[in-house]
Design a protein around this motif. Sequence first.
Motif, PDB file in Angstrom:
ATOM      1  N   TYR A 159       0.833  -1.204   0.000  1.00  0.00           N
ATOM      2  CA  TYR A 159       0.000   0.000   0.000  1.00  0.00           C
ATOM      3  C   TYR A 159       0.868   1.255   0.000  1.00  0.00           C
ATOM      4  CZ  TYR A 159      -2.722   3.825   1.947  1.00  0.00           C
ATOM      5  OH  TYR A 159      -3.285   5.054   2.170  1.00  0.00           O
ATOM      6  N   ALA A 160       1.907   1.246   0.817  1.00  0.00           N
ATOM      7  CA  ALA A 160       2.748   2.435   0.989  1.00  0.00           C
ATOM      8  C   ALA A 160       3.461   2.827  -0.296  1.00  0.00           C
ATOM      9  CB  ALA A 160       3.762   2.189   2.110  1.00  0.00           C
ATOM     10  N   TYR A 161       4.005   1.849  -1.006  1.00  0.00           N
ATOM     11  CA  TYR A 161       4.771   2.224  -2.202  1.00  0.00           C
ATOM     12  C   TYR A 161       3.852   2.579  -3.375  1.00  0.00           C
ATOM     13  CZ  TYR A 161       4.445  -1.819  -5.416  1.00  0.00           C
ATOM     14  OH  TYR A 161       4.017  -2.756  -6.321  1.00  0.00           O
ATOM     15  N   LEU A 162       2.670   1.966  -3.427  1.00  0.00           N
ATOM     16  CA  LEU A 162       1.768   2.243  -4.542  1.00  0.00           C
ATOM     17  C   LEU A 162       1.257   3.674  -4.533  1.00  0.00           C
ATOM     18  CD1 LEU A 162      -0.292  -1.080  -4.734  1.00  0.00           C
ATOM     19  CD2 LEU A 162       1.173  -0.114  -6.528  1.00  0.00           C
ATOM     20  N   ASP A 163       1.071   4.241  -3.341  1.00  0.00           N
ATOM     21  CA  ASP A 163       0.554   5.603  -3.279  1.00  0.00           C
ATOM     22  C   ASP A 163       1.469   6.598  -3.982  1.00  0.00           C
ATOM     23  OD1 ASP A 163      -1.917   5.400  -2.203  1.00  0.00           O
ATOM     24  OD2 ASP A 163      -1.470   6.398  -0.316  1.00  0.00           O
ATOM     25  N   CYS A 164       2.769   6.380  -3.912  1.00  0.00           N
ATOM     26  CA  CYS A 164       3.711   7.272  -4.600  1.00  0.00           C
ATOM     27  C   CYS A 164       3.570   7.159  -6.116  1.00  0.00           C
ATOM     28  CB  CYS A 164       5.144   6.958  -4.185  1.00  0.00           C
ATOM     29  SG  CYS A 164       5.606   7.690  -2.598  1.00  0.00           S
ATOM     30  N   ILE A 165       3.331   5.965  -6.597  1.00  0.00           N
ATOM     31  CA  ILE A 165       3.146   5.764  -8.037  1.00  0.00           C
ATOM     32  C   ILE A 165       1.860   6.452  -8.494  1.00  0.00           C
ATOM     33  CG2 ILE A 165       2.677   4.023  -9.813  1.00  0.00           C
ATOM     34  CD1 ILE A 165       4.610   2.182  -8.355  1.00  0.00           C
ATOM     35  N   TYR A 166       0.780   6.251  -7.739  1.00  0.00           N
ATOM     36  CA  TYR A 166      -0.466   6.935  -8.067  1.00  0.00           C
ATOM     37  C   TYR A 166      -0.245   8.445  -8.084  1.00  0.00           C
ATOM     38  CZ  TYR A 166      -2.589   2.442  -6.638  1.00  0.00           C
ATOM     39  OH  TYR A 166      -2.916   1.125  -6.500  1.00  0.00           O
ATOM     40  N   LEU A 167       0.448   8.939  -7.082  1.00  0.00           N
ATOM     41  CA  LEU A 167       0.675  10.376  -6.944  1.00  0.00           C
ATOM     42  C   LEU A 167       1.403  10.954  -8.148  1.00  0.00           C
ATOM     43  CD1 LEU A 167       0.701  13.003  -5.268  1.00  0.00           C
ATOM     44  CD2 LEU A 167       2.791  12.169  -4.171  1.00  0.00           C
ATOM     45  N   ALA A 168       2.471  10.297  -8.573  1.00  0.00           N
ATOM     46  CA  ALA A 168       3.265  10.807  -9.699  1.00  0.00           C
ATOM     47  C   ALA A 168       2.462  10.813 -10.992  1.00  0.00           C
ATOM     48  CB  ALA A 168       4.529   9.971  -9.860  1.00  0.00           C
ATOM     49  N   GLN A 169       1.681   9.766 -11.222  1.00  0.00           N
ATOM     50  CA  GLN A 169       0.885   9.694 -12.451  1.00  0.00           C
ATOM     51  C   GLN A 169      -0.253  10.701 -12.439  1.00  0.00           C
ATOM     52  OE1 GLN A 169       1.927   7.818 -15.083  1.00  0.00           O
ATOM     53  NE2 GLN A 169       3.658   7.534 -13.695  1.00  0.00           N
ATOM     54  N   VAL A 170      -0.879  10.881 -11.291  1.00  0.00           N
ATOM     55  CA  VAL A 170      -1.941  11.878 -11.166  1.00  0.00           C
ATOM     56  C   VAL A 170      -1.368  13.275 -11.381  1.00  0.00           C
ATOM     57  CG1 VAL A 170      -3.451  13.017  -9.483  1.00  0.00           C
ATOM     58  CG2 VAL A 170      -3.494  10.525  -9.710  1.00  0.00           C
ATOM     59  N   HIS A 171      -0.208  13.536 -10.802  1.00  0.00           N
ATOM     60  CA  HIS A 171       0.452  14.832 -10.964  1.00  0.00           C
ATOM     61  C   HIS A 171       0.701  15.124 -12.449  1.00  0.00           C
ATOM     62  CE1 HIS A 171       4.262  17.438 -10.421  1.00  0.00           C
ATOM     63  NE2 HIS A 171       3.206  18.196 -10.307  1.00  0.00           N
ATOM     64  N   LYS A 172       1.181  14.147 -13.172  1.00  0.00           N
ATOM     65  CA  LYS A 172       1.462  14.316 -14.597  1.00  0.00           C
ATOM     66  C   LYS A 172       0.197  14.668 -15.370  1.00  0.00           C
ATOM     67  CE  LYS A 172       3.226  11.757 -18.612  1.00  0.00           C
ATOM     68  NZ  LYS A 172       3.762  10.446 -19.074  1.00  0.00           N
ATOM     69  N   ARG A 173      -0.885  13.947 -15.116  1.00  0.00           N
ATOM     70  CA  ARG A 173      -2.133  14.191 -15.839  1.00  0.00           C
ATOM     71  C   ARG A 173      -2.741  15.539 -15.456  1.00  0.00           C
ATOM     72  NH1 ARG A 173      -4.130  14.174 -19.171  1.00  0.00           N
ATOM     73  NH2 ARG A 173      -6.256  13.391 -18.970  1.00  0.00           N
ATOM     74  N   LEU A 174      -2.624  15.908 -14.183  1.00  0.00           N
ATOM     75  CA  LEU A 174      -3.164  17.191 -13.755  1.00  0.00           C
ATOM     76  C   LEU A 174      -2.445  18.348 -14.438  1.00  0.00           C
ATOM     77  CD1 LEU A 174      -3.721  16.662  -9.916  1.00  0.00           C
ATOM     78  CD2 LEU A 174      -5.472  16.825 -11.698  1.00  0.00           C
ATOM     79  N   LEU A 175      -1.139  18.227 -14.599  1.00  0.00           N
ATOM     80  CA  LEU A 175      -0.377  19.274 -15.284  1.00  0.00           C
ATOM     81  C   LEU A 175      -0.813  19.379 -16.746  1.00  0.00           C
ATOM     82  CD1 LEU A 175       3.232  18.809 -13.849  1.00  0.00           C
ATOM     83  CD2 LEU A 175       1.495  20.486 -13.188  1.00  0.00           C
TER      84      LEU A 175
END
Length: 306
Positions: A159-175
Amino acid sequence: MPYLNTARAIHNMIAEYTQAATLWIDTEVADYNSRNPRLSLIQVLDNPDDMSGDRVFLLDVLNQDDLVADFIQQVMLNPNIEKVFHNASYDVKFLGNKKAKNITCTLEIAKKIPYYLLPVPNYQLKTLATILCNFHDIDKQEQSSDWSKRPLSEEQIDYAYLDCIYLAQVHKRLLELQAEGNPEPDTEDLIVLNARYTQIEEQWKLLNSEYEHLQERIKKAMQAQNVSETSAFKLTAYERKTVKAQFLELARLVQTQGLNLDFPITLTQKLQKDLGENLEQLSVEIDTSNALRLTPKTQETNGEDE
């Protein structure tokens, strides 16, 4: 997803992060509902293209204040490193608080993107990751697990490591969405913009009219039926209270009581008119600002006489 739980390994990793341009960071907190929450994990991703988790490092900092202090000093206070969080205000409380520099919050980015570009029911990371990045079956059950226990379970680590992956991909799409919704003004096609505006104007008027009308009907119906809450609304009563006083009485009170009420008063157009030439006897400050107003050009209609 390398899991680091020795001081030496964590210090070395922190030193490596000082060379990064951007880091995607999440935290897990032990006893977060208590009066004494403790930072348990700091999860850091330094490569947004990594989908395997190989570049997500889990720093186990539970009860190791010196490691947290080192991370804050070397990373959080470093203005040259962009730190990306979701709901940053929560995580940053444990990582330098107001002293932290160069913080990016994907929650705040998402809220500023117009709804027509980002039609989501909420701005939770799970929701954004599902809708924007097609991540499915995201399990947030471990979020509320006991992060004070050691060793951590495999489920907690996953769970802990997946949240960082979600975060980076969401950040990219939001930009990307941010850029789409805010192109350079000097490159905008005004013909296309005007056509689109005209296309939706009538739809908006119809929807807005019905929206406001429905709200009023619902309010009256809830009052008449003595219903305080529905699936969509909660009816709450509030009191508006306005205190007014005669200006002459107020001025007399200030003088007789020696009150210090020396502050500028905005003179409305009516007050200026009432004062007339007497206005020249006052020491006034005039603030001037320029603003642009977009006024729709309505089609002129012929008068009845013509």
